[in-house]
Design a protein around this motif. Sequence first.
Motif, PDB file in Angstrom:
ATOM      1  N   ASP A  13     -36.242 -23.917  47.392  1.00 29.35           N
ATOM      2  CA  ASP A  13     -35.023 -23.330  46.824  1.00 29.35           C
ATOM      3  C   ASP A  13     -34.295 -22.480  47.876  1.00 29.35           C
ATOM      4  OD1 ASP A  13     -33.208 -22.551  44.890  1.00 29.35           O
ATOM      5  OD2 ASP A  13     -34.517 -21.043  43.986  1.00 29.35           O
ATOM      6  N   VAL A  14     -35.083 -21.649  48.602  1.00 31.96           N
ATOM      7  CA  VAL A  14     -34.513 -20.627  49.481  1.00 31.96           C
ATOM      8  C   VAL A  14     -35.308 -20.577  50.780  1.00 31.96           C
ATOM      9  CG1 VAL A  14     -34.318 -18.106  49.729  1.00 31.96           C
ATOM     10  CG2 VAL A  14     -33.729 -19.164  47.549  1.00 31.96           C
ATOM     11  N   ILE A  15     -34.603 -20.339  51.884  1.00 25.63           N
ATOM     12  CA  ILE A  15     -35.280 -20.131  53.176  1.00 25.63           C
ATOM     13  C   ILE A  15     -35.025 -18.702  53.648  1.00 25.63           C
ATOM     14  CG2 ILE A  15     -35.314 -20.753  55.632  1.00 25.63           C
ATOM     15  CD1 ILE A  15     -34.548 -23.607  54.848  1.00 25.63           C
ATOM     16  N   ILE A  16     -36.103 -18.045  54.113  1.00 24.17           N
ATOM     17  CA  ILE A  16     -35.951 -16.757  54.793  1.00 24.17           C
ATOM     18  C   ILE A  16     -36.416 -16.977  56.233  1.00 24.17           C
ATOM     19  CG2 ILE A  16     -36.732 -14.359  54.927  1.00 24.17           C
ATOM     20  CD1 ILE A  16     -37.197 -14.425  51.905  1.00 24.17           C
ATOM     21  N   ASP A  17     -35.491 -16.852  57.167  1.00 28.74           N
ATOM     22  CA  ASP A  17     -35.799 -17.103  58.581  1.00 28.74           C
ATOM     23  C   ASP A  17     -35.888 -15.756  59.297  1.00 28.74           C
ATOM     24  OD1 ASP A  17     -35.979 -17.863  61.210  1.00 28.74           O
ATOM     25  OD2 ASP A  17     -34.303 -19.284  61.153  1.00 28.74           O
ATOM     26  N   CYS A  18     -37.105 -15.358  59.639  1.00 30.97           N
ATOM     27  CA  CYS A  18     -37.321 -14.034  60.237  1.00 30.97           C
ATOM     28  C   CYS A  18     -37.201 -14.059  61.752  1.00 30.97           C
ATOM     29  CB  CYS A  18     -38.711 -13.520  59.860  1.00 30.97           C
ATOM     30  SG  CYS A  18     -38.919 -13.371  58.080  1.00 30.97           S
ATOM     31  N   VAL A  19     -37.194 -15.236  62.355  1.00 31.97           N
ATOM     32  CA  VAL A  19     -37.275 -15.312  63.828  1.00 31.97           C
ATOM     33  C   VAL A  19     -36.226 -16.251  64.431  1.00 31.97           C
ATOM     34  CG1 VAL A  19     -39.736 -14.700  63.961  1.00 31.97           C
ATOM     35  CG2 VAL A  19     -39.094 -17.077  63.586  1.00 31.97           C
ATOM     36  N   SER A  20     -35.158 -16.522  63.708  1.00 33.98           N
ATOM     37  CA  SER A  20     -34.128 -17.474  64.161  1.00 33.98           C
ATOM     38  C   SER A  20     -34.749 -18.830  64.509  1.00 33.98           C
ATOM     39  CB  SER A  20     -33.348 -16.932  65.364  1.00 33.98           C
ATOM     40  OG  SER A  20     -32.579 -15.836  64.967  1.00 33.98           O
ATOM     41  N   ALA A  21     -35.736 -19.233  63.720  1.00 36.17           N
ATOM     42  CA  ALA A  21     -36.387 -20.522  63.965  1.00 36.17           C
ATOM     43  C   ALA A  21     -35.390 -21.672  63.838  1.00 36.17           C
ATOM     44  CB  ALA A  21     -37.540 -20.715  62.979  1.00 36.17           C
ATOM     45  N   GLY A  22     -34.404 -21.498  62.959  1.00 32.57           N
ATOM     46  CA  GLY A  22     -33.425 -22.552  62.730  1.00 32.57           C
ATOM     47  C   GLY A  22     -32.511 -22.811  63.920  1.00 32.57           C
ATOM     48  N   ALA A  23     -32.524 -21.914  64.889  1.00 35.91           N
ATOM     49  CA  ALA A  23     -31.686 -22.137  66.077  1.00 35.91           C
ATOM     50  C   ALA A  23     -32.253 -23.275  66.923  1.00 35.91           C
ATOM     51  CB  ALA A  23     -31.591 -20.855  66.904  1.00 35.91           C
ATOM     52  N   SER A  24     -33.594 -23.429  66.908  1.00 39.66           N
ATOM     53  CA  SER A  24     -34.202 -24.527  67.674  1.00 39.66           C
ATOM     54  C   SER A  24     -34.596 -25.701  66.767  1.00 39.66           C
ATOM     55  CB  SER A  24     -35.420 -24.027  68.463  1.00 39.66           C
ATOM     56  OG  SER A  24     -36.269 -23.296  67.622  1.00 39.66           O
ATOM     57  N   GLN A  25     -35.048 -25.392  65.551  1.00 38.54           N
ATOM     58  CA  GLN A  25     -35.409 -26.457  64.588  1.00 38.54           C
ATOM     59  C   GLN A  25     -34.147 -26.734  63.759  1.00 38.54           C
ATOM     60  OE1 GLN A  25     -39.099 -27.482  63.982  1.00 38.54           O
ATOM     61  NE2 GLN A  25     -37.876 -29.230  63.322  1.00 38.54           N
ATOM     62  N   THR A  26     -33.198 -27.457  64.353  1.00 35.93           N
ATOM     63  CA  THR A  26     -31.869 -27.531  63.732  1.00 35.93           C
ATOM     64  C   THR A  26     -31.822 -28.413  62.476  1.00 35.93           C
ATOM     65  OG1 THR A  26     -31.315 -29.214  65.342  1.00 35.93           O
ATOM     66  CG2 THR A  26     -30.540 -26.976  65.806  1.00 35.93           C
ATOM     67  N   ASP A  27     -32.882 -29.198  62.226  1.00 39.06           N
ATOM     68  CA  ASP A  27     -32.908 -29.993  60.985  1.00 39.06           C
ATOM     69  C   ASP A  27     -33.684 -29.296  59.869  1.00 39.06           C
ATOM     70  OD1 ASP A  27     -35.327 -30.221  62.245  1.00 39.06           O
ATOM     71  OD2 ASP A  27     -35.529 -32.391  61.985  1.00 39.06           O
ATOM     72  N   ILE A  28     -33.958 -27.994  60.041  1.00 37.53           N
ATOM     73  CA  ILE A  28     -34.813 -27.289  59.068  1.00 37.53           C
ATOM     74  C   ILE A  28     -34.198 -27.279  57.670  1.00 37.53           C
ATOM     75  CG2 ILE A  28     -33.938 -24.934  59.531  1.00 37.53           C
ATOM     76  CD1 ILE A  28     -37.606 -25.884  58.895  1.00 37.53           C
ATOM     77  N   CYS A  29     -32.881 -27.330  57.587  1.00 34.91           N
ATOM     78  CA  CYS A  29     -32.266 -27.278  56.241  1.00 34.91           C
ATOM     79  C   CYS A  29     -32.514 -28.560  55.448  1.00 34.91           C
ATOM     80  CB  CYS A  29     -30.774 -26.965  56.343  1.00 34.91           C
ATOM     81  SG  CYS A  29     -30.499 -25.238  56.771  1.00 34.91           S
ATOM     82  N   ASP A  30     -33.072 -29.598  56.105  1.00 33.81           N
ATOM     83  CA  ASP A  30     -33.467 -30.802  55.356  1.00 33.81           C
ATOM     84  C   ASP A  30     -34.563 -30.480  54.336  1.00 33.81           C
ATOM     85  OD1 ASP A  30     -31.714 -32.058  56.999  1.00 33.81           O
ATOM     86  OD2 ASP A  30     -33.210 -33.239  58.118  1.00 33.81           O
ATOM     87  N   VAL A  31     -35.243 -29.326  54.501  1.00 38.31           N
ATOM     88  CA  VAL A  31     -36.315 -28.984  53.546  1.00 38.31           C
ATOM     89  C   VAL A  31     -35.764 -28.318  52.292  1.00 38.31           C
ATOM     90  CG1 VAL A  31     -37.944 -28.656  55.459  1.00 38.31           C
ATOM     91  CG2 VAL A  31     -36.875 -26.646  54.395  1.00 38.31           C
ATOM     92  N   LEU A  32     -34.458 -28.043  52.250  1.00 39.64           N
ATOM     93  CA  LEU A  32     -33.890 -27.414  51.044  1.00 39.64           C
ATOM     94  C   LEU A  32     -33.768 -28.447  49.929  1.00 39.64           C
ATOM     95  CD1 LEU A  32     -31.186 -25.141  52.710  1.00 39.64           C
ATOM     96  CD2 LEU A  32     -33.097 -24.338  51.288  1.00 39.64           C
ATOM     97  N   ASP A  33     -34.142 -28.052  48.743  1.00 43.27           N
ATOM     98  CA  ASP A  33     -34.023 -28.912  47.563  1.00 43.27           C
ATOM     99  C   ASP A  33     -32.529 -29.083  47.242  1.00 43.27           C
ATOM    100  OD1 ASP A  33     -33.980 -30.051  45.062  1.00 43.27           O
ATOM    101  OD2 ASP A  33     -35.363 -28.601  44.140  1.00 43.27           O
ATOM    102  N   PRO A  34     -32.017 -30.325  47.232  1.00 46.10           N
ATOM    103  CA  PRO A  34     -30.587 -30.516  46.936  1.00 46.10           C
ATOM    104  C   PRO A  34     -30.190 -29.931  45.584  1.00 46.10           C
ATOM    105  CG  PRO A  34     -31.628 -32.581  47.627  1.00 46.10           C
ATOM    106  CD  PRO A  34     -32.728 -31.580  47.478  1.00 46.10           C
TER     107      PRO A  34
END
Length: 352
Positions: free
Chosen positions: A243-264
């Motif tokens: 449902d929700v992502i909390i990114d504590c370390v800016s992981a999404g800056a390098s793992q740029t497809d991480i939002c694929d794990v969000l439930d549509p």
Amino acid sequence: MTSATAETTAQLQYTQYGSPLKMVHVPKPALAPEEVLIRQRVIALNLIDVKQRDLGGILIPHWPWVLGIEGAGIIEAVGLDVRGLQPGDEVMAWEGGGAIAAGVEFFPHGGAYQEHVAVPAFFVGKKPKNITLQEAASLPICFVTAVCTIVNSLKIPLPFLPGLSTDGQAPSSVLVLGGSSVTGAAAIQLLREAYPSLPILATSSTKHFARLHDLGATSVVNYRSPSAVADIKAASPGAAGVDVIIDCVSAGASQTDICDVLDPAGSKHYAAVITGVPVPVPEGVTLVDGNAYSMLDMQGGRQLISSLTKLVEEGKYRVPLPVRVVGHGLEELPNVMDEVKSVSGEKVVVTL
Ligand SMILES: NC(=O)c1ccc[n+]([C@@H]2O[C@H](COP(=O)([O-])OP(=O)(O)OC[C@H]3O[C@@H](n4cnc5c(N)ncnc54)[C@H](OP(=O)(O)O)[C@@H]3O)[C@@H](O)[C@H]2O)c1
């Protein structure tokens, strides 16, 4: 050599951008009515210290400046309006970082890298009886950052925290990126305390899996694995995503497809703790910043640090990560402050 007299104290001054930190003896600060003076025993190191030193003077309101944002020690004096704290109390505190809000400078006497630090009383909490002063020094900043991100940025209620309110609702699942960062470890246990059956997924290296399960994570995934995104999705409820992502370390800056794990079909909220590294998110995902400074404006925010004492003593909140002493004395701080850049699942501190 450091050595405070009755009237003076020693501090490490950052005199101009790029210069080495310099030991200086200065008069002890005259306390404003709402301030307390803490004789430092422990200074906790934070990546923000290094960023303030290296990134062109961020969060430095004036020069010379004293770096450092967290520590613990013994109260030496209190201002006229301070209630509930007195000389001799062992305390933990948020101690710097150049916070200025609505024209008010909250740390005019500089930050933690000094023998005596004066801070407004609402940044101070009594040391919980069941932990050491070193552990206490590691608590306030990550706790406040995690609470502000969850409650203020994502509007997720944490009903067990006194005085905080938000009009949002409980998530159906949460992914914490950087579960073995102190902020991530704080967020996991706060969510678990509030929501006993909430699916909480986290990422870390494999050596921290047991710790994160112990703090309340339901599933932990190795963020270095090439299949990390697929593994997270597979571990989510019904493999539908989170449902929700909390990114504590800016992981999404390098793992740029991480939002694929969000439930549509979920809320598709992505909270990124402000680290100085922007996190891009695709269209349709709501990006919100996580920032400890929002404590200052949040309803109930200024009671947060004092509330920590009881939470820890009652076992509702634990020291998120083990604490390691990496040096002793102000003189050693410039030599060891970079250790914070390579921490893995621990908090590093210097004793005085
Ligand atoms: N804006 C604010 O109010 C605020 C307040 C506090 C902190 N911050 C910022 O927030 C960030 C986190 O601070 P912190 O003190 O909580 O961090 P920390 O404890 O220093 O973080 C270190 C941990 O991050 C993990 N990590 C690094 N890259 C990762 C990735 N791509 N995926 C998953 N985990 C990863 C490492 O995990 P492994 O060892 O498992 O590999 C390590 O254990 C810092 O940049 C800090 O400056 C901002």
